[in-house]
Design a protein around this motif. Structure first.
Motif, PDB file in Angstrom:
ATOM      1  N   ALA A  10       3.960  58.799 -44.286  1.00 52.67           N
ATOM      2  CA  ALA A  10       5.129  58.626 -43.307  1.00 52.67           C
ATOM      3  C   ALA A  10       5.208  60.059 -42.724  1.00 52.67           C
ATOM      4  O   ALA A  10       4.711  61.146 -43.088  1.00 52.67           O
ATOM      5  N   GLY A  11       6.371  60.173 -41.805  1.00 50.41           N
ATOM      6  CA  GLY A  11       6.749  61.401 -41.269  1.00 50.41           C
ATOM      7  C   GLY A  11       7.775  62.019 -41.944  1.00 50.41           C
ATOM      8  O   GLY A  11       8.652  61.444 -42.665  1.00 50.41           O
ATOM      9  N   SER A  12       7.925  63.527 -41.850  1.00 51.50           N
ATOM     10  CA  SER A  12       8.834  64.317 -42.393  1.00 51.50           C
ATOM     11  C   SER A  12      10.110  64.364 -41.325  1.00 51.50           C
ATOM     12  O   SER A  12      10.180  64.207 -40.300  1.00 51.50           O
ATOM     13  N   VAL A  37       2.123  61.404 -48.319  1.00 54.92           N
ATOM     14  CA  VAL A  37       0.971  61.901 -47.346  1.00 54.92           C
ATOM     15  C   VAL A  37       1.865  61.928 -46.055  1.00 54.92           C
ATOM     16  O   VAL A  37       2.435  61.109 -45.512  1.00 54.92           O
ATOM     17  N   ILE A  38       1.813  63.174 -45.512  1.00 47.61           N
ATOM     18  CA  ILE A  38       2.809  63.526 -44.209  1.00 47.61           C
ATOM     19  C   ILE A  38       1.868  63.499 -42.971  1.00 47.61           C
ATOM     20  O   ILE A  38       0.895  64.133 -42.863  1.00 47.61           O
ATOM     21  N   THR A  39       2.173  62.481 -42.250  1.00 45.92           N
ATOM     22  CA  THR A  39       1.747  62.341 -41.095  1.00 45.92           C
ATOM     23  C   THR A  39       2.184  63.056 -39.705  1.00 45.92           C
ATOM     24  O   THR A  39       1.482  63.087 -38.832  1.00 45.92           O
ATOM     25  N   ALA A  40       3.556  63.449 -39.741  1.00 48.83           N
ATOM     26  CA  ALA A  40       3.906  64.159 -38.693  1.00 48.83           C
ATOM     27  C   ALA A  40       5.351  64.818 -39.110  1.00 48.83           C
ATOM     28  O   ALA A  40       5.724  64.587 -40.096  1.00 48.83           O
ATOM     29  N   VAL A  41       5.528  65.833 -38.577  1.00 55.64           N
ATOM     30  CA  VAL A  41       6.791  66.533 -38.919  1.00 55.64           C
ATOM     31  C   VAL A  41       7.852  66.586 -37.747  1.00 55.64           C
ATOM     32  O   VAL A  41       7.341  66.965 -36.571  1.00 55.64           O
ATOM     33  N   ASN A  53       5.646  66.927 -34.384  1.00 53.79           N
ATOM     34  CA  ASN A  53       4.331  67.604 -34.422  1.00 53.79           C
ATOM     35  C   ASN A  53       3.503  66.908 -35.192  1.00 53.79           C
ATOM     36  O   ASN A  53       3.805  66.723 -36.732  1.00 53.79           O
ATOM     37  N   ASP A  54       2.420  66.064 -34.744  1.00 54.18           N
ATOM     38  CA  ASP A  54       1.451  65.277 -35.551  1.00 54.18           C
ATOM     39  C   ASP A  54       0.788  66.325 -36.346  1.00 54.18           C
ATOM     40  O   ASP A  54       0.236  67.368 -36.002  1.00 54.18           O
ATOM     41  N   VAL A  55       0.406  65.656 -37.641  1.00 52.10           N
ATOM     42  CA  VAL A  55      -0.165  66.509 -38.517  1.00 52.10           C
ATOM     43  C   VAL A  55      -1.894  66.116 -38.152  1.00 52.10           C
ATOM     44  O   VAL A  55      -2.153  64.826 -37.872  1.00 52.10           O
ATOM     45  N   ALA A  56      -2.966  66.945 -37.956  1.00 48.87           N
ATOM     46  CA  ALA A  56      -4.344  66.752 -37.601  1.00 48.87           C
ATOM     47  C   ALA A  56      -4.812  65.651 -38.433  1.00 48.87           C
ATOM     48  O   ALA A  56      -4.594  65.409 -39.747  1.00 48.87           O
ATOM     49  N   GLU A  57      -5.518  64.422 -37.689  1.00 48.78           N
ATOM     50  CA  GLU A  57      -6.121  63.438 -38.472  1.00 48.78           C
ATOM     51  C   GLU A  57      -7.062  63.777 -39.807  1.00 48.78           C
ATOM     52  O   GLU A  57      -6.648  63.280 -40.587  1.00 48.78           O
ATOM     53  N   ASP A  58      -7.653  64.795 -39.462  1.00 49.13           N
ATOM     54  CA  ASP A  58      -8.611  65.325 -40.617  1.00 49.13           C
ATOM     55  C   ASP A  58      -7.670  65.572 -42.100  1.00 49.13           C
ATOM     56  O   ASP A  58      -7.999  65.321 -43.179  1.00 49.13           O
ATOM     57  N   PHE A  59      -6.608  66.109 -41.669  1.00 48.60           N
ATOM     58  CA  PHE A  59      -5.828  66.642 -42.830  1.00 48.60           C
ATOM     59  C   PHE A  59      -5.049  65.448 -43.363  1.00 48.60           C
ATOM     60  O   PHE A  59      -4.718  65.482 -44.362  1.00 48.60           O
ATOM     61  N   VAL A  60      -4.661  64.482 -42.551  1.00 48.48           N
ATOM     62  CA  VAL A  60      -4.009  63.118 -43.081  1.00 48.48           C
ATOM     63  C   VAL A  60      -5.199  62.544 -44.013  1.00 48.48           C
ATOM     64  O   VAL A  60      -4.815  62.239 -45.228  1.00 48.48           O
ATOM     65  N   GLY A  79       5.309  54.609 -43.069  1.00 51.52           N
ATOM     66  CA  GLY A  79       6.240  54.743 -42.122  1.00 51.52           C
ATOM     67  C   GLY A  79       5.688  55.269 -40.799  1.00 51.52           C
ATOM     68  O   GLY A  79       4.911  54.536 -40.114  1.00 51.52           O
ATOM     69  N   MET A  80       6.294  56.445 -40.247  1.00 52.25           N
ATOM     70  CA  MET A  80       5.770  56.786 -39.139  1.00 52.25           C
ATOM     71  C   MET A  80       4.355  57.205 -39.102  1.00 52.25           C
ATOM     72  O   MET A  80       3.828  58.184 -39.869  1.00 52.25           O
ATOM     73  N   LEU A  81       3.583  56.336 -38.204  1.00 50.90           N
ATOM     74  CA  LEU A  81       2.020  56.916 -38.040  1.00 50.90           C
ATOM     75  C   LEU A  81       1.894  57.199 -36.452  1.00 50.90           C
ATOM     76  O   LEU A  81       1.886  56.213 -35.640  1.00 50.90           O
ATOM     77  N   PRO A  82       2.140  58.443 -36.272  1.00 51.77           N
ATOM     78  CA  PRO A  82       2.271  58.872 -34.738  1.00 51.77           C
ATOM     79  C   PRO A  82       1.010  58.495 -33.926  1.00 51.77           C
ATOM     80  O   PRO A  82       1.214  58.509 -32.726  1.00 51.77           O
ATOM     81  N   SER A  83      -0.206  58.272 -34.344  1.00 52.59           N
ATOM     82  CA  SER A  83      -1.410  58.199 -33.100  1.00 52.59           C
ATOM     83  C   SER A  83      -2.333  57.079 -33.812  1.00 52.59           C
ATOM     84  O   SER A  83      -2.522  57.131 -34.843  1.00 52.59           O
ATOM     85  N   PRO A  84      -2.955  56.517 -32.961  1.00 53.70           N
ATOM     86  CA  PRO A  84      -3.880  55.338 -33.090  1.00 53.70           C
ATOM     87  C   PRO A  84      -4.933  56.147 -34.111  1.00 53.70           C
ATOM     88  O   PRO A  84      -5.164  55.496 -35.151  1.00 53.70           O
TER      89      PRO A  84
END
Ligand SMILES: Nc1ncnc2c1ncn2[C@@H]1O[C@H](COP(=O)(O)OP(=O)(O)OP(=O)(O)O)[C@@H](O)[C@H]1O
Ligand SMILES: Cc1ncc(CO)c(N)n1
Ligand SMILES: [Mg+2]
Length: 501
Positions: A10-12, A37-41, A53-60, A79-84
């Protein structure tokens, strides 16, 4: 020992009411381990969302691998998954590392109206993530978006939406009615492919509802991780959200329209006291008054009248020892005494009864060797409460110290009528225990004006005072006796100090 474990993806939320922070708090409150696992801040407060601010896909992907390959969570909650792209990465990881259940909170639009995942994510949700879900928990707007934008205004609408969303592939659909306009109750509708269930709770009148959705989903995940069925997980989760909202309906954080609530309300009676907890002050043991039901009855006094007189006479700490009272009467008496004690800055302890301490928020408990072990009392009462333990031997005193007691009571120093069959340890026993213990100590048993000097001047450095029952309460005037005894105690303390110089 294995502990139930939820991984939240999810997102922070910088305001900590929703997102990762809500998930961590909800899981902790419900007794479940939570990895993240943080997907966006997000930059977010009670006014709304100021930035994402999305976290880079590779880092997710890397975070997912770290947790899933090693820590084996029982349940994943999203929870929040900001991009396809991030949704796809998650689906790949879930196929590689299997978990027992997947809870999808399809976060798109928050109650505040802010967009947390745009329309591009919608298709990936439908095609890839929802078919993997054991349960999906859309709010009204999200449910509407998932079925093509039909507005939802009634419980009947929620039912039809749940059915349509079920066709996308999740095993269970819970459409949440927190945002249902003009509804008296907070109604959520579950469809499991066969039947509809309605979960209702009282609608709490509060603006502190930011994060209810995240909290509900992670509490459902927590119950599933413990092994509950989907309907009973929802029931418990909903009851938890309802009581947390009720408990924090009046708290004020931030100036916006929607504030956060307090997830840890079960700690209300101990660690979350709003007043700063004071560490226990051992000098309070100086003149320790212990009440006795029979004596108060004999002299025709209520316990609160007796306590008030003892405090006015100079008692520095009070213990209620009501062996024969009915629980309800005891609780009422304890509440009355607490008010008197606190208006004089005197701590109030309860003998033996942890339930009474919790129910009236007294300052602590005094326990004997056959009562609840101090370690268990500490875990029930939390870190702030005072715990005293009666000890007759150095071994018992050592155990009290290890178990987290704040002081020990040692006795009987002299024979007494208050406690039948109570072994007398004498002054020597008192000294043996005192000299080996690191804890402050109070002496008890047959102490009064005639012998207090010999006890306090016996040369035991950690002896901080005397505890008395009969010498104060089995007397005509509690006030006068307390004043006299206090004078004698002060004299002894002064002469001890002079000798020490
Ligand atoms: N005022 C309230 N009193 C009681 N329960 C509530 C209240 N508001 C929401 N709920 C409950 O909280 C849960 C979350 O519902 P809601 O529809 O608000 O989700 P959401 O909009 O996704 O939340 P968020 O505010 O995190 O975006 C549901 O079980 C709902 O019934
Ligand atoms: C990070 C985050 N996730 C979810 C929500 C939904 O409440 C929010 N407001 N913020
Ligand atoms: Mg809401």
């Amino acid at each position: 020992m294995r502990v139930p474990h939820v991984l939240t993806v999810a997102g922070s939320d910088s305001g900590s009411g929703a997102g990762i922070q809500a998930d961590l708090k909800a899981c902790s409150a419900r007794g479940v381990y939570c990895s993240t696992v943080i997907t966006a801040v997000t930059a977010q407060n009670t006014l709304g969302v100021q930035g994402v601010n999305d976290v880079a896909e590779d880092f997710v992907r890397e975070q997912l691998k770290s947790v899933l390959s090693d820590m084996h969570p029982d349940v994943v909650k999203t929870g929040m998954l900001p991009s396809p792209g991030i949704v796809k990465v998650l689906c790949q990881s879930l196929k590689e590392f299997r978990v027992r259940a997947l809870v999808v909170d399809p976060v798109m639009i928050s109650t505040s109206g802010d967009v947390l995942a745009g329309p591009s994510v919608l298709a990936t949700f439908r095609e890839e993530l929802l078919p993997l879900a054991d349960i999906v928990t859309p709010n009204l707007r999200e449910a509407s978006a998932l079925i093509g934008g039909v507005p939802l205004e009634t419980v009947a609408d929620m039912r039809s939406a749940a059915k349509l969303i079920h066709n996308i592939g999740p095993r269970n659909v819970l459409v949440k009615g927190g945002d249902l306009p003009a509804s008296f109750d907070a109604v959520d509708v579950l469809f499991d492919g066969k039947e509809f269930y309605e979960f209702r709770s009282t609608r709490i009148k509060t603006s502190n509802t930011h994060g209810t959705g995240c909290t509900l989903a992670s509490s459902i995940a927590a119950e599933l991780a413990k092994g509950a069925s989907v309907p009973s997980a929802i029931k418990i989760a909903k009851r938890y959200v309802e009581s947390a909202l009720e408990y924090s309906k009046d708290i004020l954080i931030g100036g916006g329209r929607q504030g956060p609530f307090d997830h840890l309300m079960n700690l209300k009676n101990n660690t979350l006291n709003v007043s700063v907890p004071r560490p226990f002050d051992p000098s309070k043991l100086l003149l320790y008054a212990v009440t006795d039901t029979k004596m108060n009855k004999k002299w025709g006094r209520s316990v609160s009248v007796a306590v008030k007189a003892a405090i006015e006479g100079g008692a520095t700490i009070i213990q209620l020892r009501e062996k024969d009272a009915d629980t309800r009467d005891f609780l009422e008496a304890a509440k009355a005494c607490l008010e008197i004690c606190h208006s004089h800055g005197v701590p109030l302890l309860i003998n033996d009864r942890i339930d009474i301490v919790l129910a009236c928020d007294a300052d602590g408990v005094h326990i004997g060797q056959s009562d609840m072990p101090a370690r268990v009392a500490r875990s029930l009462l939390g870190p702030d409460k005072i715990i005293g333990v009666t000890c007759k031997t150095p071994e018992q005193a050592e155990e009290a110290w290890i178990d987290g007691a704040d002081y020990i009571g040692c006795g009987g120093v002299y024979p007494t009528n208050t406690k039948e069959n109570n072994a007398v340890v004498g002054l020597d026993g008192l000294k043996t225990v005192g000299l080996t213990s690191k804890l402050p100590m109070v002496a008890i048993g047959g102490i009064g004006i005639s012998n207090v000097k010999s006890v306090l001047e016996f040369g035991v450095p950690n002896l901080k005072g005397v505890a008395v029952v009969s010498a104060l309460f089995d007397r005509e005037s509690v006030l006068a006796e307390t004043q006299n005894l206090l004078r004698a105690v002060m004299d002894s303390v002064k002469s001890e100090q002079n000798q020490a110089r």
